[in-house]
Motif scaffolding. Structure first.
Motif, short mmCIF file in Angstrom:
data_model
loop_
_atom_site.label_atom_id
_atom_site.label_comp_id
_atom_site.label_asym_id
_atom_site.label_seq_id
_atom_site.Cartn_x
_atom_site.Cartn_y
_atom_site.Cartn_z
N HIS A 1 0.81 -1.22 0.00
CA HIS A 1 0.00 0.00 0.00
C HIS A 1 0.84 1.27 0.00
CE1 HIS A 1 -4.22 -1.28 0.26
NE2 HIS A 1 -3.71 -2.39 0.73
N GLU A 2 2.15 1.13 0.04
CA GLU A 2 3.03 2.31 -0.06
C GLU A 2 3.55 2.51 -1.48
OE1 GLU A 2 1.82 1.59 3.20
OE2 GLU A 2 3.49 0.18 3.16
N GLU A 3 3.06 1.76 -2.43
CA GLU A 3 3.65 1.71 -3.78
C GLU A 3 3.60 3.02 -4.56
OE1 GLU A 3 2.98 1.65 -8.08
OE2 GLU A 3 1.35 1.59 -6.60
N ARG A 4 2.56 3.86 -4.37
CA ARG A 4 2.35 5.01 -5.24
C ARG A 4 3.55 5.93 -5.28
NH1 ARG A 4 -2.83 6.51 -6.66
NH2 ARG A 4 -1.77 8.08 -7.95
N TYR A 5 3.82 6.44 -6.48
CA TYR A 5 4.92 7.39 -6.73
C TYR A 5 6.26 6.81 -6.26
CZ TYR A 5 0.56 10.07 -6.28
OH TYR A 5 -0.74 10.49 -6.35
N ASN A 6 6.44 5.52 -6.56
CA ASN A 6 7.69 4.83 -6.24
C ASN A 6 7.99 4.89 -4.74
OD1 ASN A 6 10.03 3.39 -6.46
ND2 ASN A 6 11.19 4.97 -7.52
N PHE A 7 6.98 4.59 -3.94
CA PHE A 7 7.14 4.51 -2.49
C PHE A 7 7.62 5.83 -1.88
CE2 PHE A 7 7.39 0.25 -4.13
CZ PHE A 7 6.66 -0.51 -3.22
N SER A 8 7.29 6.94 -2.53
CA SER A 8 7.86 8.22 -2.12
C SER A 8 7.40 8.64 -0.73
CB SER A 8 7.51 9.31 -3.14
OG SER A 8 6.11 9.51 -3.21
N HIS A 9 6.15 8.37 -0.38
CA HIS A 9 5.68 8.76 0.96
C HIS A 9 6.41 7.97 2.04
CE1 HIS A 9 2.40 11.69 0.62
NE2 HIS A 9 2.25 11.19 -0.60
N TYR A 10 6.56 6.68 1.81
CA TYR A 10 7.28 5.86 2.79
C TYR A 10 8.72 6.36 2.96
CZ TYR A 10 9.82 1.99 4.85
OH TYR A 10 10.64 1.24 5.65
N LYS A 11 9.39 6.58 1.85
CA LYS A 11 10.79 7.02 1.91
C LYS A 11 10.94 8.37 2.61
CE LYS A 11 11.89 4.72 -2.49
NZ LYS A 11 12.19 4.98 -3.93
N ALA A 12 9.98 9.27 2.38
CA ALA A 12 10.10 10.62 2.93
C ALA A 12 9.69 10.69 4.39
CB ALA A 12 9.24 11.59 2.11
N ARG A 13 8.64 9.98 4.76
CA ARG A 13 8.06 10.19 6.09
C ARG A 13 8.80 9.43 7.19
NH1 ARG A 13 2.76 12.45 6.15
NH2 ARG A 13 1.75 12.61 4.10
N PHE A 14 9.51 8.36 6.85
CA PHE A 14 10.20 7.56 7.86
C PHE A 14 11.71 7.69 7.69
CE2 PHE A 14 6.06 5.43 7.37
CZ PHE A 14 5.60 5.56 8.68
N SER A 15 12.43 7.58 8.79
CA SER A 15 13.89 7.76 8.81
C SER A 15 14.53 6.50 9.36
CB SER A 15 14.27 8.97 9.67
OG SER A 15 13.56 10.13 9.28
N MET A 16 14.86 5.57 8.47
CA MET A 16 15.42 4.30 8.90
C MET A 16 16.95 4.29 8.72
SD MET A 16 12.90 2.59 10.08
CE MET A 16 12.00 4.07 10.59
N PRO A 17 17.65 3.35 9.36
CA PRO A 17 19.11 3.27 9.22
C PRO A 17 19.53 2.96 7.78
CG PRO A 17 18.32 1.93 11.05
CD PRO A 17 17.12 2.34 10.28
N GLY A 18 20.81 3.13 7.52
CA GLY A 18 21.38 2.75 6.23
C GLY A 18 21.15 3.81 5.17
N ASN A 19 21.50 3.46 3.95
CA ASN A 19 21.43 4.41 2.83
C ASN A 19 20.57 3.90 1.69
OD1 ASN A 19 23.07 2.37 1.96
ND2 ASN A 19 24.86 3.64 1.56
N ASN A 20 19.54 3.10 2.03
CA ASN A 20 18.64 2.56 1.01
C ASN A 20 17.22 3.09 1.16
OD1 ASN A 20 20.48 0.65 -0.42
ND2 ASN A 20 20.60 -0.28 1.61
N GLN A 21 17.11 4.31 1.70
CA GLN A 21 15.81 4.99 1.84
C GLN A 21 14.80 4.17 2.63
OE1 GLN A 21 15.49 5.76 -2.56
NE2 GLN A 21 15.14 7.86 -1.87
N GLY A 22 15.30 3.34 3.54
CA GLY A 22 14.42 2.55 4.39
C GLY A 22 13.84 1.32 3.73
N LEU A 23 14.18 1.06 2.47
CA LEU A 23 13.63 -0.12 1.79
C LEU A 23 14.22 -1.40 2.37
CD1 LEU A 23 13.59 1.09 -1.93
CD2 LEU A 23 11.70 1.06 -0.28
N TRP A 24 15.50 -1.39 2.69
CA TRP A 24 16.10 -2.51 3.41
C TRP A 24 17.23 -1.97 4.28
CZ3 TRP A 24 16.14 -2.49 -2.05
CH2 TRP A 24 17.36 -2.19 -2.67
N TYR A 25 17.36 -2.55 5.48
CA TYR A 25 18.36 -2.12 6.45
C TYR A 25 18.40 -3.16 7.57
CZ TYR A 25 14.28 -0.65 9.19
OH TYR A 25 13.10 -0.64 9.87
N SER A 26 19.37 -3.05 8.45
CA SER A 26 19.44 -3.94 9.61
C SER A 26 19.96 -3.15 10.81
CB SER A 26 20.33 -5.15 9.33
OG SER A 26 21.68 -4.74 9.12
#
Length: 414
Positions: A206-231
């Motif tokens: 459900h985050e797919e629209r506009y290439n997951f742009s809302h997910y990438k912008a609104r959350f701040s996860m570790p790493g340098n993959n825009q929160g798509l994958w990290y550990s």
């Protein structure tokens, strides 16, 4: 009032005089909203993220006292975000990372700038190292219009029951809807939880629209993959978050499947070399490899994309996770709770202690179709305690199981 009614000239003079006293118009206020925390993976740190509707400085003031001055300061950055909807609504995402935090100590903070401050929030800095027992709340598929279990989760949070939250994909339904107003509403709803605990995420369909742009912008996860994958490491566990969605939305790039797979392979190799310090390897991804729901989702097919990969043979995750001994896999997407026996390639423990209807598959240990969430207590390097909370039954624990990891060999259930 009588002077204003006499003539227009008096009115003009009075207005001019008033402007002369007040001076130039003030800049518009910019009160923060949608405040939430995340752990950036660096011991003694915490990232604060929030939204404003005009550009302004990004600052967090923090300290140890509930009242009085907040003596510590941290500065950060903001970036504009433009929603892809027809109104092209624009807002500003602020990020500030606090460092040098004392492990296990409670801090009070507020965020914003001279143009507006948030209310005060509290959080407890994560403890360092592997020798402590983290408690997590785990769930997925939480909407803005029917967040059924959220009030109970808020109460749990206020009572200090958790150290972090794992939200395993699907936010708001959907963050982009109504020109992103649904996303704003959702982020405001979770603030009482997310501003007090590190709120760790992975993307869902459900985050797919506009290439997951809302997910990438609104959350701040570790790493340098825009929160798509990290550990990240938490107590005796190494936790890996990844995107199942790269297998389904290939229009954003087939290369993402390969990139993530090789990253996962490398990360799992490192995690296995560190088993002495952190014995548990836990993964979280949105769409499960297995499920017994009566629908047509990927997990109901024998050769699911997540499990077997593209074309049934490229970059499948089951063999990778099995090879590297992943101990516990957390999934969402299916709107029900299901716990499986240990399983690989449809083979697993067929011990059936729980009665099922409609011929349940032998690898399904328990199914619950109720609103709720999971409590995950990583007690130590050998024991994890899992409880499923039913909100429909006023907080009743409807599943209670221990996962035991022997010093040698694979995990087992008690």
């Amino acid at each position: 009032m009588r002077l204003l009614c006499l003539c227009s000239s008096c009115c003009c003079v009075l207005l001019f005089f008033s402007l002369g006293v007040r001076g130039a118009p003030e800049a518009p206020r910019a009160p923060p909203e949608q405040v939430h925390l995340s752990y950036p993976g660096e011991p003694g740190s915490m990232t604060v993220t929030w939204t404003t509707w005009v550009p302004t400085h990004s600052e967090v003031q923090f300290g140890l006292q509930l009242t009085g001055p907040l003596p510590l300061r941290a500065q950060g950055t903001f970036s504009p975000f433009v929603d892809g909807g027809v109104l092209r609504r624009k807002f500003y995402i602020h990020r500030v990372t606090l460092r040098g935090l004392l492990p296990g100590v409670q801090y009070v903070y507020r965020c914003g700038s001279s143009r507006g401050w948030s209310r005060r929030f509290r959080f407890r800095a994560l403890k360092n190292g592997p020798h402590w027992s983290p408690r997590l709340a785990v769930f997925g598929d939480l909407g803005a219009d029917n967040p059924k279990a959220l009030p109970r989760l808020r109460r749990d949070t206020q009572q200090g029951m958790y150290d972090a939250v794992l939200h395993v994909g699907d936010f708001a339904y959907n963050m982009d809807q109504d020109n992103a107003r649904v996303g704003d509403k959702f982020m405001r709803l979770i603030e009482p939880v997310a501003a007090s605990l590190p709120y760790m995420t992975c993307p869902g369909n459900h985050e797919e629209r506009y290439n997951f742009s809302h997910y990438k912008a609104r959350f701040s996860m570790p790493g340098n993959n825009q929160g798509l994958w990290y550990s990240w490491d938490l107590g005796p566990a190494h936790i890996i978050s990844f995107s199942t969605e790269v297998y389904f939305f290939l229009n954003y790039g087939r290369h993402l499947v390969e990139r993530q797979f090789h990253w996962l392979e490398s990360d799992l190799q490192k995690a296995n070399k560190n088993r002495a310090a952190r014995p548990w390897i836990i993964t979280m991804g949105h769409r499960p490899m297995y499920c017994s729901n009566a629908d047509l989702d990927d997990c109901t097919w024998h050769e699911s994309k997540v499990r077997k990969g593209l074309l049934g043979k490229l970059y499948g995750l089951e063999d990778l996770f099995y090879k590297h001994g992943v101990d516990l896999q957390l999934w969402a997407h299916e709107h029900s709770y299901e716990r499986l026996w240990p399983i690989y390639d449809y083979q697993g423990c067929e011990e059936r202690l729980t009665p099922f209807s409609l011929f349940p598959r032998p690898w399904s240990a328990l199914r619950v179709k109720e609103y709720g969430y999971t409590r995950l207590h990583i007690l130590n390097g050998s024991h994890i305690h899992i409880q499923q909370v039913s909100d429909d039954q006023d907080g009743k624990i409807v599943d209670d199981v221990w996962v035991v990891r022997p010093l040698l060999g694979r995990m087992m259930y008690l």
